[in-house]
Design a protein around this motif. Structure first.
Motif, PDB file in Angstrom:
ATOM      1  N   LEU A 279       0.980  -1.148   0.023  1.00 43.95           N
ATOM      2  CA  LEU A 279      -0.060   0.118  -0.016  1.00 43.95           C
ATOM      3  C   LEU A 279       0.722   1.350   0.189  1.00 43.95           C
ATOM      4  O   LEU A 279       0.314   2.532  -0.119  1.00 43.95           O
ATOM      5  CB  LEU A 279      -0.926  -0.065   1.240  1.00 43.95           C
ATOM      6  N   THR A 280       2.268   1.197   0.110  1.00 44.38           N
ATOM      7  CA  THR A 280       3.025   2.339   0.227  1.00 44.38           C
ATOM      8  C   THR A 280       2.817   3.186  -0.735  1.00 44.38           C
ATOM      9  O   THR A 280       2.995   4.701  -0.407  1.00 44.38           O
ATOM     10  CB  THR A 280       4.574   1.704   0.076  1.00 44.38           C
ATOM     11  N   HIS A 281       2.773   3.126  -2.034  1.00 43.64           N
ATOM     12  CA  HIS A 281       2.780   3.882  -3.132  1.00 43.64           C
ATOM     13  C   HIS A 281       1.326   4.630  -3.477  1.00 43.64           C
ATOM     14  O   HIS A 281       1.257   5.013  -4.454  1.00 43.64           O
ATOM     15  CB  HIS A 281       3.508   3.448  -4.111  1.00 43.64           C
ATOM     16  N   PHE A 282       0.112   4.179  -2.595  1.00 42.19           N
ATOM     17  CA  PHE A 282      -1.304   4.393  -2.889  1.00 42.19           C
ATOM     18  C   PHE A 282      -1.496   5.469  -1.975  1.00 42.19           C
ATOM     19  O   PHE A 282      -1.050   5.686  -0.785  1.00 42.19           O
ATOM     20  CB  PHE A 282      -2.011   3.416  -2.871  1.00 42.19           C
ATOM     21  N   ASN A 283      -2.457   6.428  -2.263  1.00 43.63           N
ATOM     22  CA  ASN A 283      -2.790   7.370  -1.413  1.00 43.63           C
ATOM     23  C   ASN A 283      -4.242   7.366  -0.871  1.00 43.63           C
ATOM     24  O   ASN A 283      -5.519   7.277  -1.840  1.00 43.63           O
ATOM     25  CB  ASN A 283      -2.905   8.875  -2.358  1.00 43.63           C
ATOM     26  N   THR A 284      -4.593   7.279   0.072  1.00 46.33           N
ATOM     27  CA  THR A 284      -5.875   6.348   0.740  1.00 46.33           C
ATOM     28  C   THR A 284      -6.348   5.461   0.053  1.00 46.33           C
ATOM     29  O   THR A 284      -7.409   5.525  -0.665  1.00 46.33           O
ATOM     30  CB  THR A 284      -6.641   7.709   1.076  1.00 46.33           C
ATOM     31  N   PRO A 285      -6.010   4.383  -0.087  1.00 51.07           N
ATOM     32  CA  PRO A 285      -6.276   3.408  -0.980  1.00 51.07           C
ATOM     33  C   PRO A 285      -7.722   2.417  -0.339  1.00 51.07           C
ATOM     34  O   PRO A 285      -7.877   2.468   0.709  1.00 51.07           O
ATOM     35  CB  PRO A 285      -5.279   2.337  -1.315  1.00 51.07           C
ATOM     36  N   SER A 286      -8.423   2.036  -1.483  1.00 47.10           N
ATOM     37  CA  SER A 286      -9.623   0.975  -1.426  1.00 47.10           C
ATOM     38  C   SER A 286      -8.544  -0.293  -1.347  1.00 47.10           C
ATOM     39  O   SER A 286      -7.966  -0.629  -2.579  1.00 47.10           O
ATOM     40  CB  SER A 286     -10.120   1.032  -2.442  1.00 47.10           C
ATOM     41  N   ILE A 287      -9.096  -1.313  -0.789  1.00 50.81           N
ATOM     42  CA  ILE A 287      -8.621  -2.596  -0.729  1.00 50.81           C
ATOM     43  C   ILE A 287      -9.493  -3.872  -0.598  1.00 50.81           C
ATOM     44  O   ILE A 287     -10.358  -3.740  -0.083  1.00 50.81           O
ATOM     45  CB  ILE A 287      -7.596  -2.634   0.813  1.00 50.81           C
ATOM     46  N   MET A 288      -9.247  -4.864  -1.611  1.00 53.36           N
ATOM     47  CA  MET A 288     -10.238  -6.070  -1.504  1.00 53.36           C
ATOM     48  C   MET A 288      -9.256  -7.154  -1.610  1.00 53.36           C
ATOM     49  O   MET A 288      -8.182  -7.384  -1.943  1.00 53.36           O
ATOM     50  CB  MET A 288     -10.890  -5.943  -2.762  1.00 53.36           C
ATOM     51  N   ASP A 289      -9.729  -8.432  -0.464  1.00 52.88           N
ATOM     52  CA  ASP A 289      -9.030  -9.512  -0.452  1.00 52.88           C
ATOM     53  C   ASP A 289      -9.962 -10.471  -1.357  1.00 52.88           C
ATOM     54  O   ASP A 289     -11.026 -10.707  -0.932  1.00 52.88           O
ATOM     55  CB  ASP A 289      -8.853 -10.107   0.744  1.00 52.88           C
ATOM     56  N   CYS A 290      -9.384 -11.210  -2.345  1.00 50.22           N
ATOM     57  CA  CYS A 290     -10.199 -12.428  -2.968  1.00 50.22           C
ATOM     58  C   CYS A 290      -9.403 -13.765  -2.850  1.00 50.22           C
ATOM     59  O   CYS A 290      -8.291 -13.543  -3.319  1.00 50.22           O
ATOM     60  CB  CYS A 290     -10.481 -12.159  -4.567  1.00 50.22           C
ATOM     61  N   LYS A 291     -10.106 -14.746  -1.988  1.00 48.45           N
ATOM     62  CA  LYS A 291      -9.400 -15.872  -1.835  1.00 48.45           C
ATOM     63  C   LYS A 291      -9.639 -16.614  -3.156  1.00 48.45           C
ATOM     64  O   LYS A 291     -11.001 -16.764  -3.530  1.00 48.45           O
ATOM     65  CB  LYS A 291      -9.939 -16.549  -0.633  1.00 48.45           C
ATOM     66  N   MET A 292      -8.616 -17.264  -3.565  1.00 48.61           N
ATOM     67  CA  MET A 292      -8.688 -17.744  -5.001  1.00 48.61           C
ATOM     68  C   MET A 292      -8.808 -19.389  -4.798  1.00 48.61           C
ATOM     69  O   MET A 292      -7.998 -19.943  -3.937  1.00 48.61           O
ATOM     70  CB  MET A 292      -7.545 -17.557  -5.705  1.00 48.61           C
TER      71      MET A 292
END
Length: 292
Positions: free
Chosen positions: A82-95
């Motif tokens: 996430l370091t290079h993102f500005n106030t990020p949105s994040i999603m986890d998809c289990k594959m």
């Protein structure tokens, strides 16, 4: 469930005026120095990262930086994505089409022990799920529970499931245990990207690149990849990224076995359905774009 707790550990950010794109420290994870993330040590995961650093998949996983100790606990050190993102949105998809290893299933079969706790979890989700015998015992076998749980979500129907997501405004969604149909998944994904086709395009490009590399990767061909996730990240600037994470249940196969990751799983073939799930995920995202 442990998956939801892991997700909350990972995607609950701690913002301050200086650091707007860091991952929170909560149990399994700590924010390290110089744009790194510390994850509670797992030898199997360490071995995967060491091999991945030498594989064609390296650009699609966090860079690995070895092991450190903090408060007498060992941690694997990797890039904080996430370091290079500005106030990020994040999603986890289990594959994949299952989230348990064949070895876990084998052990549970060898030691069949009716479990009251798993019965309680089952009826909390679906009171009609237990059989007459299970209801009489107020218990279910672990093997039965493991396989039943997978049928609730899109894991068995699409080869992946949304574990949860957090938007830039810190709105958090983790209740996807019953999100099963293609339309339900598409609705959840549209909510995550807030109907932004530019973001969808960015994710689609990255996933197609990933699929191309997976199909030629020596690592991927020789491993049963179970319980691994794709981490999706985007921010208000339009920057997007997708990476493979969570290799604690990824195990090397005997040298005489290779997987295509699309063949349906039957007990003993070790297939995990990862590419089948990725095919479906790509198809769903493509269908979210306007026809041209």
């Amino acid at each position: 469930m442990e998956e939801t707790q892991k997700l909350r550990d990972f995607i609950s950010p701690s913002y301050d005026s200086q650091e707007t794109s860091t991952v929170a420290a909560s149990g399994s994870f700590h924010v390290g120095d110089y744009g790194t993330l510390l994850k509670r040590f797992c030898e199997g995961e360490q071995q995967c990262y060491l091999r991945l650093m030498e594989d064609a998949l390296r650009p699609f996983v966090p860079a690995y930086h070895g092991v450190v100790q903090r408060d007498e606990q060992d941690y694997n050190v990797m890039d904080n994505l996430l370091t290079h993102f500005n106030t990020p949105s994040i999603m986890d998809c289990k594959m994949g089409s299952r989230t348990y290893l064949e070895e876990e299933l084998r052990i549970a079969q060898e030691r069949p022990q009716p479990r009251n706790d798993m019965y309680e979890k089952m009826v909390a989700v679906d009171p009609e799920a237990p059989t007459v015998q299970e209801r009489a015992q107020q218990a279910v076998l672990k093997t039965r529970y493991m396989q039943w749980r997978e049928t609730l979500s899109s894991t068995t129907t699409l080869g992946f499931r949304i574990e949860g997501f957090r938007k830039a405004n810190e709105e958090c969604h983790t209740n996807f245990k019953r999100t099963k149909s293609r339309d339900q998944v598409m609705e959840a994904l549209d909510n995550f990207v807030e109907s932004n086709t530019h973001i969808v395009w960015g994710y689609l490009r990255r996933l197609k690149q990933l699929r191309q590399v997976l199909e030629t990767s020596d690592f991927f061909r020789a491993h049963e990849v179970v319980g691994s996730s794709l981490l999706f990240v985007h921010d208000w600037t339009g920057r997007t990224g997708v990476w493979m994470i969570d290799f604690g249940k990824t195990v090397a196969l005997p040298s005489h076995i290779t997987l295509d990751h699309r063949t349906p799983w039957v007990e003993g073939n070790r297939e995990d359905g990862y590419l089948w799930g990725l095919d479906n995920l790509i198809d769903i995202l493509a269908n979210m774009l306007p026809l041209t």
